[in-house]
Design a protein around this motif. Structure first.
Motif, PDB file in Angstrom:
ATOM      1  N   ARG A  52      42.045  33.478  51.550  1.00  0.00           N
ATOM      2  CA  ARG A  52      43.180  32.765  50.968  1.00  0.00           C
ATOM      3  C   ARG A  52      44.389  32.996  51.860  1.00  0.00           C
ATOM      4  O   ARG A  52      44.884  34.122  51.994  1.00  0.00           O
ATOM      5  N   ALA A  53      44.844  31.930  52.501  1.00  0.00           N
ATOM      6  CA  ALA A  53      45.986  32.014  53.415  1.00  0.00           C
ATOM      7  C   ALA A  53      46.500  30.595  53.641  1.00  0.00           C
ATOM      8  O   ALA A  53      45.962  29.624  53.100  1.00  0.00           O
ATOM      9  N   ASP A  54      47.557  30.469  54.464  1.00  0.00           N
ATOM     10  CA  ASP A  54      48.059  29.160  54.876  1.00  0.00           C
ATOM     11  C   ASP A  54      47.145  28.649  55.987  1.00  0.00           C
ATOM     12  O   ASP A  54      47.194  29.125  57.127  1.00  0.00           O
ATOM     13  N   ARG A  55      46.283  27.673  55.640  1.00  0.00           N
ATOM     14  CA  ARG A  55      45.267  27.218  56.590  1.00  0.00           C
ATOM     15  C   ARG A  55      45.891  26.617  57.846  1.00  0.00           C
ATOM     16  O   ARG A  55      45.440  26.873  58.966  1.00  0.00           O
ATOM     17  N   ASN A  56      46.959  25.804  57.706  1.00  0.00           N
ATOM     18  CA  ASN A  56      47.593  25.183  58.875  1.00  0.00           C
ATOM     19  C   ASN A  56      48.197  26.237  59.794  1.00  0.00           C
ATOM     20  O   ASN A  56      48.112  26.136  61.022  1.00  0.00           O
ATOM     21  N   VAL A 107      55.023  35.151  70.071  1.00  0.00           N
ATOM     22  CA  VAL A 107      56.051  35.499  69.085  1.00  0.00           C
ATOM     23  C   VAL A 107      55.742  34.830  67.757  1.00  0.00           C
ATOM     24  O   VAL A 107      55.793  35.457  66.687  1.00  0.00           O
ATOM     25  N   LEU A 108      55.383  33.525  67.798  1.00  0.00           N
ATOM     26  CA  LEU A 108      55.031  32.813  66.571  1.00  0.00           C
ATOM     27  C   LEU A 108      53.772  33.399  65.938  1.00  0.00           C
ATOM     28  O   LEU A 108      53.680  33.518  64.715  1.00  0.00           O
ATOM     29  N   VAL A 109      52.791  33.767  66.772  1.00  0.00           N
ATOM     30  CA  VAL A 109      51.575  34.397  66.246  1.00  0.00           C
ATOM     31  C   VAL A 109      51.924  35.658  65.462  1.00  0.00           C
ATOM     32  O   VAL A 109      51.471  35.872  64.335  1.00  0.00           O
ATOM     33  N   LYS A 110      52.752  36.502  66.059  1.00  0.00           N
ATOM     34  CA  LYS A 110      53.111  37.769  65.413  1.00  0.00           C
ATOM     35  C   LYS A 110      53.873  37.524  64.114  1.00  0.00           C
ATOM     36  O   LYS A 110      53.597  38.152  63.082  1.00  0.00           O
ATOM     37  N   LYS A 111      54.860  36.594  64.154  1.00  0.00           N
ATOM     38  CA  LYS A 111      55.676  36.337  62.966  1.00  0.00           C
ATOM     39  C   LYS A 111      54.824  35.768  61.835  1.00  0.00           C
ATOM     40  O   LYS A 111      54.965  36.177  60.669  1.00  0.00           O
ATOM     41  N   ILE A 112      53.939  34.791  62.164  1.00  0.00           N
ATOM     42  CA  ILE A 112      53.110  34.171  61.126  1.00  0.00           C
ATOM     43  C   ILE A 112      52.148  35.186  60.515  1.00  0.00           C
ATOM     44  O   ILE A 112      51.955  35.237  59.297  1.00  0.00           O
ATOM     45  N   VAL A 113      51.537  36.012  61.368  1.00  0.00           N
ATOM     46  CA  VAL A 113      50.622  37.045  60.859  1.00  0.00           C
ATOM     47  C   VAL A 113      51.375  38.027  59.975  1.00  0.00           C
ATOM     48  O   VAL A 113      50.893  38.438  58.913  1.00  0.00           O
ATOM     49  N   GLN A 114      52.575  38.429  60.372  1.00  0.00           N
ATOM     50  CA  GLN A 114      53.361  39.361  59.563  1.00  0.00           C
ATOM     51  C   GLN A 114      53.751  38.743  58.228  1.00  0.00           C
ATOM     52  O   GLN A 114      53.790  39.435  57.206  1.00  0.00           O
ATOM     53  N   HIS A 170      51.941  36.837  56.554  1.00  0.00           N
ATOM     54  CA  HIS A 170      50.733  36.950  55.729  1.00  0.00           C
ATOM     55  C   HIS A 170      50.448  38.393  55.323  1.00  0.00           C
ATOM     56  O   HIS A 170      49.463  38.642  54.606  1.00  0.00           O
ATOM     57  N   GLY A 171      51.246  39.326  55.812  1.00  0.00           N
ATOM     58  CA  GLY A 171      50.998  40.721  55.486  1.00  0.00           C
ATOM     59  C   GLY A 171      50.024  41.396  56.421  1.00  0.00           C
ATOM     60  O   GLY A 171      49.431  42.426  56.080  1.00  0.00           O
ATOM     61  N   PHE A 193      44.185  39.776  65.478  1.00  0.00           N
ATOM     62  CA  PHE A 193      45.078  40.001  64.352  1.00  0.00           C
ATOM     63  C   PHE A 193      44.239  40.233  63.108  1.00  0.00           C
ATOM     64  O   PHE A 193      43.043  39.914  63.058  1.00  0.00           O
ATOM     65  N   SER A 194      44.861  40.798  62.124  1.00  0.00           N
ATOM     66  CA  SER A 194      44.210  41.020  60.843  1.00  0.00           C
ATOM     67  C   SER A 194      45.126  40.513  59.748  1.00  0.00           C
ATOM     68  O   SER A 194      46.351  40.647  59.828  1.00  0.00           O
ATOM     69  N   ILE A 195      44.533  39.904  58.723  1.00  0.00           N
ATOM     70  CA  ILE A 195      45.283  39.460  57.558  1.00  0.00           C
ATOM     71  C   ILE A 195      44.480  39.830  56.320  1.00  0.00           C
ATOM     72  O   ILE A 195      43.244  39.976  56.377  1.00  0.00           O
ATOM     73  N   PRO A 196      45.135  40.006  55.196  1.00  0.00           N
ATOM     74  CA  PRO A 196      44.400  40.329  53.965  1.00  0.00           C
ATOM     75  C   PRO A 196      43.433  39.203  53.596  1.00  0.00           C
ATOM     76  O   PRO A 196      43.681  38.030  53.860  1.00  0.00           O
ATOM     77  N   LEU A 197      42.323  39.586  53.003  1.00  0.00           N
ATOM     78  CA  LEU A 197      41.332  38.599  52.590  1.00  0.00           C
ATOM     79  C   LEU A 197      41.910  37.629  51.577  1.00  0.00           C
ATOM     80  O   LEU A 197      41.665  36.420  51.633  1.00  0.00           O
ATOM     81  N   LYS A 198      42.719  38.111  50.658  1.00  0.00           N
ATOM     82  CA  LYS A 198      43.369  37.285  49.652  1.00  0.00           C
ATOM     83  C   LYS A 198      44.864  37.557  49.698  1.00  0.00           C
ATOM     84  O   LYS A 198      45.312  38.677  49.406  1.00  0.00           O
ATOM     85  N   THR A 199      45.661  36.551  50.125  1.00  0.00           N
ATOM     86  CA  THR A 199      47.111  36.705  50.192  1.00  0.00           C
ATOM     87  C   THR A 199      47.762  35.627  49.353  1.00  0.00           C
ATOM     88  O   THR A 199      47.165  34.594  49.058  1.00  0.00           O
ATOM     89  N   GLY A 200      49.025  35.835  48.958  1.00  0.00           N
ATOM     90  CA  GLY A 200      49.762  34.858  48.176  1.00  0.00           C
ATOM     91  C   GLY A 200      49.363  34.868  46.716  1.00  0.00           C
ATOM     92  O   GLY A 200      48.391  35.516  46.297  1.00  0.00           O
ATOM     93  N   LYS A 201      50.119  34.115  45.948  1.00  0.00           N
ATOM     94  CA  LYS A 201      49.847  34.021  44.515  1.00  0.00           C
ATOM     95  C   LYS A 201      49.000  32.803  44.220  1.00  0.00           C
ATOM     96  O   LYS A 201      49.229  31.726  44.727  1.00  0.00           O
ATOM     97  N   LYS A 202      48.011  33.018  43.324  1.00  0.00           N
ATOM     98  CA  LYS A 202      47.160  31.896  42.935  1.00  0.00           C
ATOM     99  C   LYS A 202      47.848  31.066  41.860  1.00  0.00           C
ATOM    100  O   LYS A 202      48.563  31.589  41.042  1.00  0.00           O
TER     101      LYS A 202
END
Length: 710
Positions: free
Chosen positions: A594-598, A674-681, A683-684, A701-710
């Protein structure tokens, strides 16, 4: 130089280059073709000469066979009957047969009768010396019924074509009674007859004697082929050999032919040069007139308008360009920019007033001095302390002032600030207050010192708080202005760029008519570079949104494997240009994330674009995905140039690349990572990399498996 002249020079240069290229190509192709035709025609003429010689061999062999299989000849070798000689071997008979030599050899190898007639004079002449030895030692004697030999033999006077057949009865039964040898001299008459047939000039040279220089030069090459060499502008020569009975070269022949085909090719080439020149002139003039009417004159109007606005500084003027094309939209964009600039000017004035109000509200004394240490401006705190109004303080030399101002000047030794040094220190006034004083040299864009900013703050109370508040206000104002500027400029540039890309793509699809190859290539370049520029502008816009804290994430659940496969298909055309293979290895146990796919796709495209950009041709890029706890880890490894230790600290800095060399060799704004780092951050997650110079890099990079509110 104005754009019209530049376009004229460009058109002249392009058509001149095109004309020269076509002329050179045409010359190479046509002359090569005509040379090939000339060579083919020469070989055909050589073949005619060789066929004429072969025909003479066949003729001699035919007569030798007819006479050798004749009962009268069979008996003549045994009896030497004079009647046979009188009736068959007279001079007239040999002239009719066009045969120079008759040799009758018995079964023992002895010449029993011989006759040699000069066909030019019709008179019999003695055989050359050594003929008997040549017959006995040579391969001409027939030993069986079917033996026959033919070839060239070198007599002292000239070369001779010989053919021999065994002497048998008319029923072709043995025993072999001897050998009949017939000869035809390779004399001027024979050569002349071949020249008449082939319409060429022939020169015959023996190889056992001294040859002329041209024969001697090409002789080693003519043993198994025909050598063709131009002997002048109007003549081409072919060299070939005739072999003796032992298969070795005996006679060398040079055939001289007229170069009619080559001359015809040159004439056609001259006509083509004239046609290309005339076509280039007509097309160049037409292109110049067309460009002037469609673009140059209108661009001139835009240039004149911009120059007039700059000189008159009148932002109320507006540009009027007719039409519905890109230039019309450019003029609309310029008018929009003037609106924005006018609005920004008003905002700047408002902010300048606000800044002055803020500076006047400070308890800190601020004085700006010119390089002669005369007061240019001072805030209210300084004026109040000096006991004067601003108008009275302007132009006043500070070192001449009484009270604290004069003491501050002498304490700081302000003359030293003109060398570029900032002077600061603490100063105790007679009233017991402790002041922090500072003099800062102020420089223009060229680095020249134009004045000194002097500050004086009562540090006993609020100096630190006011200073930090002031600096924070300035920083926030600058950041806000920068973000607004980037957002406005990105918007203004994207509008005409989308139009340029859209119309160029329509031209590529050829919906309104076919384009030639060159036009299609140019339109493709416009579309490709427009899309590249739009990508850079989008990066700037994303960066400005992140800096302003306005970047929003749209969360959704999606399959990591399917998304990475989609990204691979999008990047494959770029990778295929360098024959780079992209391999994806993702743990199939990873559930939907679960993340911002775009934004996730944007991160992966940036990492893959960098990997492709810095990878060698025919390289491999590995994309790995794994699940560690509640985090999804993605890695992109390439086999590229790697990163030196000195360049790693600048990897995630805006508008920065590894070093100046890379910045020149590889395109980019320096915003990708820079954009990669900011976008990943956002996402947590976090970004990491591993690299070794010359051995490639791994960015992940690593991002949580489930991020954001459902």
């Amino acid at each position: 130089m104005d754009i019209g002249k530049k376009v004229l020079f460009a058109v002249i240069f392009i058509f001149a280059l095109l004309t020269c290229t076509l002329a050179f190509s045409s010359q190479s192709i046509l002359l090569s073709s005509f040379q090939d035709l000339e060579k083919e025609d020469t070989l055909k003429n050589v073949e005619w000469v060789q066929n004429a010689v072969e025909t003479q061999y066949d003729y001699l062999d035919h007569i030798a066979r007819d006479w050798g299989y004749w009962d009268d000849t069979y008996e003549f070798v045994q009896t030497l009957d004079p009647e046979y000689i009188d009736s068959n071997l007279g001079n007239e008979s040999m002239l009719d047969l066009e045969v120079n030599i008759f040799l009758f050899v018995n079964a023992s190898g002895d010449i029993v009768y011989s006759k040699y007639v000069n066909l030019n004079t019709g008179e019999a002449v003695p055989l050359p010396g050594g003929v008997e030895e040549m017959i006995k030692d040579g391969p001409f004697l027939a030993e069986s019924e079917n033996d026959f030999v033919r070839g060239v033999v070198l007599f002292d006077e000239m070369p001779v074509l010989l053919a021999s057949r065994s002497i048998l009865r008319s029923d072709h039964e043995g025993p072999v009674e001897g050998t009949l040898i017939l000869g035809r001299c390779l004399d001027d008459e024979f050569v002349g007859s071949i020249e008449d047939v082939t319409r060429s000039s022939l020169l015959v040279s023996r190889v056992d004697r001294e040859m002329t220089s041209d024969f001697h030069a090409v002789f080693p090459e003519t043993s198994d082929k025909v050598v063709i060499l131009p002997s002048g502008e109007d003549t081409i020569s072919a060299y070939f050999v005739l072999d003796g009975v032992d298969g070795k070269p005996v006679v060398m022949i040079r055939q001289d032919l007229s170069r009619d085909l080559y001359a015809h090719g040159q004439k056609i080439l001259y006509y083509l040069y004239f046609l290309l020149l005339a076509t280039g002139i007509v097309m160049g003039m037409g292109s110049k007139i067309l460009l002037d009417s469609l673009f140059i004159s209108r661009l001139g109007e835009i240039d004149d308008f911009v120059d007039r606005v700059r000189k008159e500084k009148d932002l109320s003027k507006r540009l009027k360009i007719k039409g519905e094309d890109e230039l019309y939209r450019l003029s609309a964009g310029i008018n929009g920019m003037l609106d924005d600039i006018s609005l920004a000017g008003k905002e700047i004035k408002t902010r300048d007033t606000e800044k002055r109000t803020i500076l006047d509200s400070l308890n800190e004394m601020l004085i700006f001095l010119d390089t002669d240490f005369r007061v240019v401006w001072a805030n209210k705190a300084a004026l109040r302390h000096m006991g004067v109004k601003l108008d009275d303080a302007l132009g006043f030399r500070q070192q001449e002032a009484t009270g604290i101002s004069g003491r501050v000047f002498r304490a700081l030794e302000l003359e030293e600030t003109l060398s570029g040094r900032t002077k600061s220190g603490e100063f105790a006034s007679p009233d017991g207050k402790l002041w922090f004083i500072q003099a800062i040299p102020v420089k223009d864009e060229a680095g020249k010192i134009i004045g000194i900013l002097e500050t004086c703050l009562d540090i006993t109370e609020r100096k630190k708080a006011e200073k930090f508040l002031h600096e924070k206000e300035l920083a926030e104002t600058a950041s806000r202005t920068k973000s607004e500027f980037l957002a406005n400029m990105s918007h203004e540039l994207r509008t005409p760029l989308n139009s340029i890309i859209g119309f160029s793509d329509l031209l590529i699809e050829q919906l309104f008519g076919e384009l030639n190859e060159k036009q299609l290539r140019y339109v493709n370049n416009i579309s490709k570079n427009g899309k590249h520029l739009l990508s850079l502008i989008n990066d700037l816009l994303d960066f400005s949104k992140i800096e302003a804290g306005k970047m929003e994430l749209n969360y959704e659940e999606f399959s990591l494997q399917e998304t990475l496969a989609e990204i691979k298909s999008l990047m494959s055309p770029i990778a295929s240009e360098k024959e780079i293979e992209i391999n994806i290895d993702v743990d199939p146990k990873i559930p939907e994330i679960r993340a911002d796919r775009n934004k996730f796709i944007q991160v992966m495209e940036n990492l893959l674009s960098n990997a492709i950009k810095f990878s060698p041709r025919k390289g491999t890029i590995e994309v790995n995905g794994a699940l560690k706890g509640n985090m999804v880890w993605i890695g992109v490894r390439d086999e590229g140039i790697g990163i030196e230790k000195e360049g790693r600290e600048r990897l995630f800095k805006p508008f920065s690349q590894i070093d100046s060399f890379a910045a020149k060799k590889y395109q980019g704004t320096g915003l990708g990572l820079v954009l990669v780092k900011k976008i990943v951050q956002l996402h947590g997650g976090h970004v990491w990399f591993e690299s070794e110079a010359g051995k490639g890099s791994t960015f992940g990079f690593s991002i949580p498996l489930k991020t954001g509110k459902k």
